[in-house]
Design an enzyme around this catalytic site. Sequence first.
Site, PDB file in Angstrom:
ATOM      1  N   HIS A   1      -5.163   4.016  12.400  1.00 10.61           N
ATOM      2  CA  HIS A   1      -5.040   5.420  12.833  1.00 10.61           C
ATOM      3  C   HIS A   1      -5.700   5.707  14.188  1.00 10.61           C
ATOM      4  CE1 HIS A   1      -3.452   6.047   8.882  1.00 10.61           C
ATOM      5  NE2 HIS A   1      -4.546   6.375   8.262  1.00 10.61           N
TER       6      HIS A   1
ATOM      7  N   ARG B   1      -1.996   0.469  10.283  1.00 11.67           N
ATOM      8  CA  ARG B   1      -2.809  -0.658  10.746  1.00 11.67           C
ATOM      9  C   ARG B   1      -2.105  -1.564  11.762  1.00 11.67           C
ATOM     10  NH1 ARG B   1      -4.124   0.420   5.497  1.00 11.67           N
ATOM     11  NH2 ARG B   1      -6.360   0.696   5.157  1.00 11.67           N
TER      12      ARG B   1
ATOM     13  N   GLU C   1       3.624   9.671   4.446  1.00  9.36           N
ATOM     14  CA  GLU C   1       3.467   9.606   5.901  1.00  9.36           C
ATOM     15  C   GLU C   1       4.687   8.952   6.533  1.00  9.36           C
ATOM     16  OE1 GLU C   1      -0.476   7.671   6.562  1.00  9.36           O
ATOM     17  OE2 GLU C   1      -0.588   7.918   4.417  1.00  9.36           O
TER      18      GLU C   1
ATOM     19  N   ASP D   1      -0.277   1.947  -1.752  1.00  7.31           N
ATOM     20  CA  ASP D   1      -0.650   2.184  -0.353  1.00  7.31           C
ATOM     21  C   ASP D   1       0.310   1.332   0.467  1.00  7.31           C
ATOM     22  OD1 ASP D   1      -1.864   2.934   1.951  1.00  7.31           O
ATOM     23  OD2 ASP D   1      -3.750   1.873   1.603  1.00  7.31           O
TER      24      ASP D   1
ATOM     25  N   HIS E   1      -1.054  13.324   7.976  1.00  7.52           N
ATOM     26  CA  HIS E   1      -1.749  12.652   6.882  1.00  7.52           C
ATOM     27  C   HIS E   1      -2.188  13.586   5.750  1.00  7.52           C
ATOM     28  CE1 HIS E   1      -4.235   9.721   4.921  1.00  7.52           C
ATOM     29  NE2 HIS E   1      -4.019   8.815   5.856  1.00  7.52           N
TER      30      HIS E   1
HETATM   31  C1  BGC Z   1      -3.666   4.353   4.684  1.00  8.80           C
HETATM   32  C2  BGC Z   1      -4.808   3.991   3.766  1.00  8.80           C
HETATM   33  C3  BGC Z   1      -6.101   4.486   4.346  1.00  8.80           C
HETATM   34  C4  BGC Z   1      -6.001   5.960   4.595  1.00  8.80           C
HETATM   35  C5  BGC Z   1      -7.238   6.494   5.253  1.00  8.80           C
HETATM   36  C6  BGC Z   1      -3.661   5.840   4.870  1.00  8.80           C
HETATM   37  O1  BGC Z   1      -2.663   6.173   5.780  1.00  8.80           O
HETATM   38  O2  BGC Z   1      -2.436   3.928   4.169  1.00  8.80           O
HETATM   39  O3  BGC Z   1      -4.878   2.600   3.583  1.00  8.80           O
HETATM   40  O4  BGC Z   1      -7.196   4.187   3.494  1.00  8.80           O
HETATM   41  O5  BGC Z   1      -4.900   6.234   5.409  1.00  8.80           O
HETATM   42  O6  BGC Z   1      -7.285   7.862   5.133  1.00  8.80           O
END
Ligand code: BGC
Length: 335
Positions: A89, A64, A302, A237, A164
């Site tokens: 992303h 983010r 990740e 997360d 991911h």
């Molecule tokens: C994030 C999550 C997000 C997800 C979406 C992850 O990399 O940390 O917050 O909901 O990606 O697929």
Amino acid sequence: MRAYTLKNKNIEITFIERGGQIISIKVPDAKGNIDDVVVGYDTMDATIAGDGYFGALCGRYANRIVGGQFEIDGEKFQLDCNNETNHLHGGFDGFNSRIWAVTPISIDKFVQAYKLSLTSEDGDQKYPGKLEVSVIYGITEDNQFVIEYEAETTKPTVINLTSHAYYNLCGAGKASAENHKLQLNASKYTPISAELGTTSGEIVDVKGTPFDFTTATTVKTACDTDHEQINMIKGIDHNFVIDDFDGSTKLVGTLLDPVSGRKMEVYTNQPGIQIYTGAHFDGSEIGKNGAPIEACAGIAMETQIFPNSPNYAHFPNATLKPGEKYKHVCIYKFC
Ligand code: BGC
């Protein structure tokens, strides 16, 4: 949709040209039983229609950026906010949804390898600079799945690419990954601000918190605690700060399934690793093995620069300038 397979004598990895999405990794356990260890779907149709981040390459900025805003050399940029008030992303049209050009490539250290390339034009996703990106997916004799990212820009920009996949070493859809043991060489992490929806900018010791994975700890044990950071997002997360970061590629974490005995080591040259236990999975989607995809169906590891780094001077620098090369190595080694 073209699919490609990388294999050595033990492991078989399949990915597609859209997003370079890894759709299966078949790995033997100690007894030689093969299972597919990445969360996903049973069919290509379901893959195309389903969660586009599963196993995908994310960018230009994985994770983010608060308000989708950042500044370089006094110039302000406004990206799309596709995740409530934040940019996530790469926004609405992330690299995960692009068709990458895939070519086989011969490199000595790999049994087999492919190069995935993408040109992201100046202004694409509202980021400055034309970006040439290449990602090598390679497999070694000793069961390392190696991801090598490189990128160059024509104007100063920010970049943070990642992969991911959600890993479930029991075999995706066979059991929850909540009983996996996770170990991280990270004695600090970056807590989340409820208001910002991502890291607050603080860097905090994991000691005495559920985020202490410095010794192998069951994921469920951490997720079942009453810590406000766990409650806020119903699991993990969070970005962990790699100890003794010096830009070299080193072991940063290990995931182990005590039942199958499968173990995965993660190596990277990046300063952070986002651990995501998939709190947003609510069982409404059917994944591999016909099983509903629930929270903790798999665990994403990740490797990355920290979330919202472009707005925090004390976080690692995510800026890429013309003449420089972004180089990110991430290795998932199956042991
Ligand atoms: C994030 C999550 C997000 C997800 C979406 C992850 O990399 O940390 O917050 O909901 O990606 O697929």
